[in-house]
Design a protein around this motif. Sequence first.
Motif, PDB file in Angstrom:
ATOM      1  N   SER A 147       0.735  -1.022  -0.009  1.00  0.00           N
ATOM      2  CA  SER A 147      -0.016  -0.104   0.046  1.00  0.00           C
ATOM      3  C   SER A 147       1.027   1.294  -0.015  1.00  0.00           C
ATOM      4  O   SER A 147       0.628   2.304  -0.665  1.00  0.00           O
ATOM      5  N   ALA A 148       1.948   1.095   0.812  1.00  0.00           N
ATOM      6  CA  ALA A 148       2.881   2.412   0.869  1.00  0.00           C
ATOM      7  C   ALA A 148       3.544   2.821  -0.623  1.00  0.00           C
ATOM      8  O   ALA A 148       3.575   4.047  -0.881  1.00  0.00           O
ATOM      9  N   HIS A 149       3.585   1.783  -1.494  1.00  0.00           N
ATOM     10  CA  HIS A 149       4.288   2.172  -2.779  1.00  0.00           C
ATOM     11  C   HIS A 149       3.169   2.734  -3.726  1.00  0.00           C
ATOM     12  O   HIS A 149       3.431   3.034  -4.701  1.00  0.00           O
ATOM     13  N   TYR A 150       1.774   2.854  -3.368  1.00  0.00           N
ATOM     14  CA  TYR A 150       1.080   3.157  -4.168  1.00  0.00           C
ATOM     15  C   TYR A 150       0.280   4.526  -3.545  1.00  0.00           C
ATOM     16  O   TYR A 150      -1.013   5.033  -4.053  1.00  0.00           O
ATOM     17  N   GLY A 151       0.974   4.942  -2.756  1.00  0.00           N
ATOM     18  CA  GLY A 151       0.105   6.339  -1.953  1.00  0.00           C
ATOM     19  C   GLY A 151      -0.869   6.004  -0.914  1.00  0.00           C
ATOM     20  O   GLY A 151      -1.739   6.685  -0.747  1.00  0.00           O
ATOM     21  N   LEU A 152      -0.884   4.894  -0.593  1.00  0.00           N
ATOM     22  CA  LEU A 152      -1.960   4.449   0.179  1.00  0.00           C
ATOM     23  C   LEU A 152      -1.349   3.759   1.568  1.00  0.00           C
ATOM     24  O   LEU A 152      -2.192   3.049   2.190  1.00  0.00           O
ATOM     25  N   GLY A 153      -0.232   4.436   1.995  1.00  0.00           N
ATOM     26  CA  GLY A 153       0.173   3.943   3.430  1.00  0.00           C
ATOM     27  C   GLY A 153      -0.766   4.174   4.376  1.00  0.00           C
ATOM     28  O   GLY A 153      -0.724   3.301   5.431  1.00  0.00           O
ATOM     29  N   TRP A 154      -1.475   5.176   4.517  1.00  0.00           N
ATOM     30  CA  TRP A 154      -2.694   5.168   5.497  1.00  0.00           C
ATOM     31  C   TRP A 154      -3.639   4.134   5.390  1.00  0.00           C
ATOM     32  O   TRP A 154      -4.314   3.864   6.584  1.00  0.00           O
ATOM     33  N   LEU A 155      -3.797   3.216   4.607  1.00  0.00           N
ATOM     34  CA  LEU A 155      -4.741   2.055   4.640  1.00  0.00           C
ATOM     35  C   LEU A 155      -3.915   0.776   5.048  1.00  0.00           C
ATOM     36  O   LEU A 155      -4.452  -0.031   5.213  1.00  0.00           O
ATOM     37  N   ASN A 156      -2.721   0.891   5.387  1.00  0.00           N
ATOM     38  CA  ASN A 156      -2.086  -0.199   5.823  1.00  0.00           C
ATOM     39  C   ASN A 156      -2.477  -1.144   6.945  1.00  0.00           C
ATOM     40  O   ASN A 156      -2.734  -2.308   6.765  1.00  0.00           O
ATOM     41  N   ARG A 157      -2.943  -0.266   7.938  1.00  0.00           N
ATOM     42  CA  ARG A 157      -3.619  -1.021   9.299  1.00  0.00           C
ATOM     43  C   ARG A 157      -5.010  -1.522   8.799  1.00  0.00           C
ATOM     44  O   ARG A 157      -5.193  -2.577   9.144  1.00  0.00           O
ATOM     45  N   THR A 158      -5.683  -0.664   7.903  1.00  0.00           N
ATOM     46  CA  THR A 158      -7.162  -1.350   7.663  1.00  0.00           C
ATOM     47  C   THR A 158      -6.926  -2.502   6.768  1.00  0.00           C
ATOM     48  O   THR A 158      -7.774  -3.464   7.051  1.00  0.00           O
ATOM     49  N   ILE A 159      -6.043  -2.528   5.819  1.00  0.00           N
ATOM     50  CA  ILE A 159      -5.638  -3.660   4.819  1.00  0.00           C
ATOM     51  C   ILE A 159      -5.170  -4.967   5.570  1.00  0.00           C
ATOM     52  O   ILE A 159      -5.730  -6.111   5.523  1.00  0.00           O
ATOM     53  N   ALA A 160      -4.330  -4.764   6.710  1.00  0.00           N
ATOM     54  CA  ALA A 160      -3.630  -5.691   7.618  1.00  0.00           C
ATOM     55  C   ALA A 160      -5.039  -6.397   8.419  1.00  0.00           C
ATOM     56  O   ALA A 160      -5.144  -7.508   8.617  1.00  0.00           O
ATOM     57  N   ALA A 161      -5.760  -5.638   8.781  1.00  0.00           N
ATOM     58  CA  ALA A 161      -6.982  -6.100   9.618  1.00  0.00           C
ATOM     59  C   ALA A 161      -8.005  -6.770   8.773  1.00  0.00           C
ATOM     60  O   ALA A 161      -8.432  -7.860   9.243  1.00  0.00           O
ATOM     61  N   TYR A 162      -8.281  -6.459   7.797  1.00  0.00           N
ATOM     62  CA  TYR A 162      -8.872  -7.089   6.613  1.00  0.00           C
ATOM     63  C   TYR A 162      -8.493  -8.623   6.480  1.00  0.00           C
ATOM     64  O   TYR A 162      -9.164  -9.670   6.514  1.00  0.00           O
ATOM     65  N   LEU A 163      -7.074  -8.638   6.283  1.00  0.00           N
ATOM     66  CA  LEU A 163      -6.498  -9.883   6.027  1.00  0.00           C
ATOM     67  C   LEU A 163      -6.664 -10.576   6.868  1.00  0.00           C
ATOM     68  O   LEU A 163      -6.610 -11.923   6.992  1.00  0.00           O
ATOM     69  N   ARG A 164      -6.245 -10.179   8.295  1.00  0.00           N
ATOM     70  CA  ARG A 164      -6.351 -11.006   9.484  1.00  0.00           C
ATOM     71  C   ARG A 164      -7.830 -11.414   9.966  1.00  0.00           C
ATOM     72  O   ARG A 164      -8.112 -12.961   9.915  1.00  0.00           O
ATOM     73  N   LYS A 165      -8.947 -10.728   9.589  1.00  0.00           N
ATOM     74  CA  LYS A 165     -10.129 -11.285   9.572  1.00  0.00           C
ATOM     75  C   LYS A 165     -10.527 -12.203   8.599  1.00  0.00           C
ATOM     76  O   LYS A 165     -10.928 -13.358   9.138  1.00  0.00           O
ATOM     77  N   PHE A 166      -9.931 -12.058   7.456  1.00  0.00           N
ATOM     78  CA  PHE A 166     -10.118 -13.062   6.463  1.00  0.00           C
ATOM     79  C   PHE A 166      -9.568 -14.651   6.769  1.00  0.00           C
ATOM     80  O   PHE A 166     -10.278 -15.560   6.813  1.00  0.00           O
ATOM     81  N   HIS A 167      -8.241 -14.527   6.930  1.00  0.00           N
ATOM     82  CA  HIS A 167      -7.636 -15.775   7.188  1.00  0.00           C
ATOM     83  C   HIS A 167      -7.908 -16.508   8.534  1.00  0.00           C
ATOM     84  O   HIS A 167      -7.793 -17.759   8.829  1.00  0.00           O
ATOM     85  N   ASN A 168      -8.489 -15.707   9.621  1.00  0.00           N
ATOM     86  CA  ASN A 168      -8.754 -16.048  10.741  1.00  0.00           C
ATOM     87  C   ASN A 168      -9.956 -17.001  10.786  1.00  0.00           C
ATOM     88  O   ASN A 168     -10.342 -17.589  11.710  1.00  0.00           O
ATOM     89  N   GLN A 169     -10.798 -16.667   9.773  1.00  0.00           N
ATOM     90  CA  GLN A 169     -11.833 -17.426   9.419  1.00  0.00           C
ATOM     91  C   GLN A 169     -11.549 -19.101   8.938  1.00  0.00           C
ATOM     92  O   GLN A 169     -12.704 -19.811   8.581  1.00  0.00           O
ATOM     93  N   ALA A 170     -10.489 -19.230   8.378  1.00  0.00           N
ATOM     94  CA  ALA A 170     -10.242 -20.410   7.658  1.00  0.00           C
ATOM     95  C   ALA A 170      -9.745 -21.437   8.795  1.00  0.00           C
ATOM     96  O   ALA A 170      -9.334 -21.052   9.926  1.00  0.00           O
ATOM     97  N   GLY A 171      -9.785 -22.698   8.514  1.00  0.00           N
ATOM     98  CA  GLY A 171      -9.240 -23.942   9.356  1.00  0.00           C
ATOM     99  C   GLY A 171      -7.791 -23.821   9.722  1.00  0.00           C
ATOM    100  O   GLY A 171      -7.547 -24.258  10.755  1.00  0.00           O
ATOM    101  N   LEU A 172      -7.077 -23.171   8.611  1.00  0.00           N
ATOM    102  CA  LEU A 172      -5.600 -22.758   8.719  1.00  0.00           C
ATOM    103  C   LEU A 172      -5.186 -21.968   7.592  1.00  0.00           C
ATOM    104  O   LEU A 172      -6.085 -21.887   6.553  1.00  0.00           O
ATOM    105  N   THR A 173      -4.099 -21.486   7.779  1.00  0.00           N
ATOM    106  CA  THR A 173      -3.573 -20.661   6.583  1.00  0.00           C
ATOM    107  C   THR A 173      -2.050 -20.806   6.363  1.00  0.00           C
ATOM    108  O   THR A 173      -1.369 -21.060   7.150  1.00  0.00           O
ATOM    109  N   MET A 174      -1.734 -21.306   5.185  1.00  0.00           N
ATOM    110  CA  MET A 174      -0.193 -21.838   4.793  1.00  0.00           C
ATOM    111  C   MET A 174       0.415 -20.464   4.330  1.00  0.00           C
ATOM    112  O   MET A 174      -0.211 -19.548   3.769  1.00  0.00           O
TER     113      MET A 174
END
Length: 412
Positions: A147-174
């Motif tokens: 995100s920082a490389h496309y002028g969206l560094g301010w979204l870093n925490r939001t994107i990380a939170a989405y990815l965490r929410k996504f993967h934590n609903q799976a039985g496992l993440t490789m």
Amino acid sequence: MNSAHEAALDVTDLLPAQRCLRVAVVTETYPPEINGVALSLAKLVDGMLARGHEIQLVRPRQAVAPQAQHSDGMQVMLMRGLPIPHYPQLRLGLPAKSALVAAWQKRRPDLVHIATEGPLGWSALQAARKLRLPVSSEFRTNFHAYSAHYGLGWLNRTIAAYLRKFHNQAGLTMVPTEALREQLAQLGFERLTVVGRGVDTRRFDPARRDDNLRQRWGVQSYDPVLLYVGRLAPEKNLALLIKAYQTMAQQQARLRLVVVGDGPSADELRRRCPSAIMLGMQSGLELAAIYASADMFLFPSVTETFGNVTPEALASGLALVAYEHAAAQELVCHGDNGLLAPLHDEDAFVRRACDVLDRWKPDNPMRLAARRSMLARDWQSILEQVEDRWWSAIGSAEPQRMRNVAGLAVQV
């Protein structure tokens, strides 16, 4: 069989030998698109088909391959998609929960494996949860780091939170490396498991060196060739590639830079480095010949989750310089089969690049060690690891059903 023997039976050891799996693999990129996620995922799918598993591939309809190509053991389910900004050749899958629920109610998979976290991946996750299907996922792309490389560094925490929410609903993440597992665990990701990546050492082989190809580049046998393979985009740290090449060229005037790939930074790279030999997107045996016909490989990226080009360059017997990060951190022993720079230390990276000029000749011990270090990283061992994780996800999600199936198998 007596009950005491039945009680001692290890269900997870028994079931993989009894039958093959029906797996829905969900991804927003797949060949003929050329990128690391698409190509490594295709290796996984092809390998699982060869091992007798049944695959339903769920992906967006591609402009370059609009028709579903079915094959033995594989069904392709094409979904709606939109072009991705800056990458019009790639598609972003649109939400499709209802369609997936209907398809999976009609023919229920044993497991849903989600490779990408876009709208299609999210729909697959929700559809699987609605139908109580086991889910595994893969963390393949550092979107929050990009995100920082496309002028969206301010979204870093939001994107990380989405990815965490996504993967934590799976039985496992490789995840592909232990370092990435530790990083994501610190960010609150759960049920992470390390599964490496394989490399095709028959394809990526120094024996594919082609003097005719080098002549077409205007390179003589005594001219060293520096190679970069990858997306030409801001997150790949191409400014450091240029800086390192220009510094190396001051030491060795006959050095040539060959660049494979395309992307939004291609024009800027041509402008800043007009002497570079730009080959565009390459794949298959043509790409393998390019690797083998070069002498050194620089990979300055710091945003990779793995970086498939690293094992490809090593398998091709190139003298490699990379940051101590991602695949290089796992695969390279500094000074033996490659050179590593501390992460984010650009001056050290340039020094390593200049040092590698002493090791560019094909018979150099470092290049021979690079090739040897990849010979044991075959795809079969990776497929076995993924297979094991899939059964683990199924066993965790449906222990009662697993016990019932095992009981039937024992009685037979």
